[in-house]
Design a protein around this motif. Structure first.
Motif, short mmCIF file in Angstrom:
data_model
loop_
_atom_site.label_atom_id
_atom_site.label_comp_id
_atom_site.label_asym_id
_atom_site.label_seq_id
_atom_site.Cartn_x
_atom_site.Cartn_y
_atom_site.Cartn_z
N ASP A 166 0.84 -1.21 0.00
CA ASP A 166 0.00 0.00 0.00
C ASP A 166 0.87 1.26 0.00
OD1 ASP A 166 -2.25 -1.62 0.00
OD2 ASP A 166 -2.54 -1.53 2.18
N ARG A 167 1.96 1.27 0.77
CA ARG A 167 2.83 2.45 0.84
C ARG A 167 3.51 2.71 -0.51
NH1 ARG A 167 4.68 -0.04 5.79
NH2 ARG A 167 3.61 0.89 7.62
N VAL A 168 4.05 1.59 -1.07
CA VAL A 168 4.78 1.75 -2.32
C VAL A 168 3.83 2.17 -3.44
CG1 VAL A 168 6.14 0.54 -4.07
CG2 VAL A 168 6.58 0.13 -1.66
N LYS A 169 2.63 1.67 -3.38
CA LYS A 169 1.66 2.06 -4.40
C LYS A 169 1.31 3.54 -4.31
CE LYS A 169 -2.93 0.90 -6.14
NZ LYS A 169 -4.14 0.07 -5.95
N GLU A 170 1.21 4.02 -3.05
CA GLU A 170 0.89 5.46 -2.87
C GLU A 170 2.05 6.33 -3.34
OE1 GLU A 170 -0.38 8.55 0.71
OE2 GLU A 170 -0.16 6.38 1.13
N LEU A 171 3.28 5.89 -3.00
CA LEU A 171 4.46 6.65 -3.44
C LEU A 171 4.63 6.61 -4.96
CD1 LEU A 171 7.02 5.59 -0.69
CD2 LEU A 171 5.83 7.80 -0.91
N ALA A 172 4.33 5.44 -5.53
CA ALA A 172 4.48 5.33 -6.98
C ALA A 172 3.43 6.17 -7.69
CB ALA A 172 4.35 3.86 -7.41
N GLY A 173 2.29 6.35 -7.03
CA GLY A 173 1.25 7.17 -7.64
C GLY A 173 1.62 8.66 -7.66
N SER A 174 2.39 9.08 -6.64
CA SER A 174 2.82 10.48 -6.58
C SER A 174 4.16 10.70 -7.26
CB SER A 174 2.91 10.94 -5.11
OG SER A 174 3.85 10.13 -4.40
N GLY A 175 4.76 9.65 -7.79
CA GLY A 175 6.02 9.76 -8.51
C GLY A 175 7.23 9.68 -7.62
N ASN A 176 7.06 9.34 -6.36
CA ASN A 176 8.20 9.28 -5.43
C ASN A 176 8.82 7.88 -5.34
OD1 ASN A 176 7.93 12.02 -4.72
ND2 ASN A 176 6.31 11.50 -3.25
N ALA A 177 8.28 6.90 -6.06
CA ALA A 177 8.84 5.54 -6.05
C ALA A 177 8.75 4.97 -7.46
CB ALA A 177 8.06 4.64 -5.08
N PRO A 178 9.77 4.24 -7.81
CA PRO A 178 9.74 3.68 -9.16
C PRO A 178 8.68 2.57 -9.32
CG PRO A 178 11.64 2.84 -7.95
CD PRO A 178 11.01 3.86 -7.06
N ILE A 179 8.29 2.40 -10.55
CA ILE A 179 7.27 1.36 -10.85
C ILE A 179 7.84 -0.04 -10.57
CG2 ILE A 179 5.84 0.38 -12.67
CD1 ILE A 179 5.01 3.17 -11.71
N GLN A 180 9.16 -0.22 -10.73
CA GLN A 180 9.78 -1.53 -10.49
C GLN A 180 9.61 -1.95 -9.04
OE1 GLN A 180 13.91 -1.62 -11.49
NE2 GLN A 180 14.15 -3.81 -10.85
N ARG A 181 9.77 -1.01 -8.15
CA ARG A 181 9.58 -1.34 -6.73
C ARG A 181 8.15 -1.72 -6.45
NH1 ARG A 181 11.07 2.67 -1.63
NH2 ARG A 181 10.62 1.08 0.01
N LEU A 182 7.23 -1.07 -7.12
CA LEU A 182 5.81 -1.43 -6.94
C LEU A 182 5.56 -2.85 -7.43
CD1 LEU A 182 2.90 -0.65 -6.20
CD2 LEU A 182 2.66 0.28 -8.53
N ASP A 183 6.18 -3.23 -8.54
CA ASP A 183 6.00 -4.59 -9.05
C ASP A 183 6.57 -5.63 -8.09
OD1 ASP A 183 4.80 -3.49 -11.26
OD2 ASP A 183 6.63 -3.54 -12.49
N GLU A 184 7.72 -5.31 -7.51
CA GLU A 184 8.33 -6.26 -6.56
C GLU A 184 7.44 -6.47 -5.34
OE1 GLU A 184 12.11 -4.62 -5.70
OE2 GLU A 184 13.02 -5.17 -7.64
N ASN A 185 6.87 -5.40 -4.82
CA ASN A 185 6.00 -5.53 -3.66
C ASN A 185 4.68 -6.22 -4.01
OD1 ASN A 185 7.08 -3.89 -1.10
ND2 ASN A 185 7.75 -2.83 -2.95
#
Length: 365
Positions: A166-185
């Motif tokens: 949930d955290r990584v998805k929120e950060l990826a939505g605001s552009g603060n986390a890469p999409i690759q990290r979201l895929d890993e989680n």
């Protein structure tokens, strides 16, 4: 005159007229024929009478109807005992002619390999029985607790993975986390979910215990192991050969130390309490016979002892035992019947193989 007198004398001799001794010229006297004495004729007459008597009696005997003499043989129930398993003869406590009782030991066959197979089968039964008992006891409480702890751990891991996702998805939505990290989680979250599902399945299996099919398989394994033991035990039991009935040892076919195979005769027993008399009669001689008829017979081995016997069996023999007629005589084929008669009174001295004979009545000829 002398000549005339001599002529007259000779004429008178020719005429058979007697002449005085003085008037006849003395000459050599002719020998008179001897007559056989009367005493010499008596033996010849006696011999003639004897010969005539013998001839007459012989003719009379020949014209008299003679009884038919039939010959039979005593027989008894015979039991041939053969080996059921292979091995070597270890014991043979009986000898020929011994009287044995029912259940008495006759042979002991040694077969170590067969005994070892029995022990192996017994061990297999113990293993199958233990497995069945384990299944019937169900899952241990310790196993259930361990499975429950595994479920709790998988649940905690799933919760952590869900929060991280949930955290990584929120950060990826605001552009603060890469999409690759979201895929890993996302993958970690799915793995945690699958791990929880497996832990729950293992826990449910431990709580529910073994299935009905597993119970049936375990019981079948026990039955199979028991059947194997019974089969081998039956073979081991055949290593000890016992007398089936009270009888007498008739023949022995195996000696100590000899190797025997299945089907090889070991010995023969004869039941002297079941002795009968066997006659083979042509069917024209067996006419009128029926079960229950009695007739008398003699046994030469018993001093021509006379005894009565009763017919119990009248059975036809095979085609090979028939009397074959010829076309020239115009007769027909005759079968041979086996007549089995039993002594009315038991005769202990009567043994199998003894001959017996009886005079068959003319009415049955």
């Amino acid at each position: 005159m002398a000549d005339n007198g001599q002529i007259v004398t000779e004429d008178r001799k020719a005429e058979g007229v007697g002449v005085a001794p003085a008037a006849v010229e003395q000459g050599p006297a002719a020998p008179e024929p001897r007559r056989a004495p009367k005493v010499a004729r008596t033996p010849a007459i006696i011999v003639t009478i004897v010969i005539a008597s013998v001839v007459g009696l012989s003719l009379w005997y020949l014209v008299q109807p003679q009884p038919l003499i039939i010959q039979g043989e005593a027989d008894a129930t015979r039991i041939d005992i053969a080996a059921r398993v292979d091995g070597r003869v270890g014991q043979r406590p009986v000898e020929r002619g011994d009287n044995v009782t029912a259940g008495q030991l006759l042979f002991q066959i040694d077969n170590p390999e067969l005994v070892a197979k029995l022990r192996e089968a017994q061990a297999g039964l113990s293993l199958a029985s233990a497995q069945l008992a384990n299944i019937q006891a169900g899952t241990r409480a310790e196993v259930i607790a361990q499975r429950k702890a595994t479920v709790d751990t998988a649940t905690a891991n799933l919760t952590l993975a869900q929060r991280t996702y949930d955290r990584v998805k929120e950060l990826a939505g605001s552009g603060n986390a890469p999409i690759q990290r979201l895929d890993e989680n996302t993958d970690s979250l799915q793995v945690a979910q699958r791990t929880l599902d497996q832990a729950k399945s293992a826990y449910d299996e431990a709580v529910n215990g073994y299935t009905a099919e597993q119970h049936a398989i375990s019981r079948a394994n026990v039955v199979t192991a028991q059947a194997s033991i019974d089969t081998i035990q039956a073979q081991v039991d055949e290593l000890v050969v016992k007398a089936p009935i009270a009888a007498q040892v008739y023949q022995i076919g195996a000696e100590l130390g000899e190797y025997v195979s299945p089907g090889v005769p070991l010995l023969s027993l004869v039941d002297l309490n079941d002795v009968w008399l066997r006659f083979d009669l042509r069917e024209d001689l067996a006419k009128g016979l029926k079960v229950g008829d009695r007739f008398e017979m003699r046994a030469p081995a018993l001093g021509d002892k006379l005894f009565a016997a009763e017919i119990k069996v009248i059975a036809p023999k095979g085609e090979y035992a028939g009397w074959r007629a010829t076309r020239a005589t115009g007769d027909f084929d005759l079968r041979t019947f086996e007549i089995r008669a039993y002594p009315v009174t038991r005769i202990p001295e009567l043994r199998p193989g003894m001959s017996v004979y009886a005079a068959w009545p003319d009415s049955r000829r």
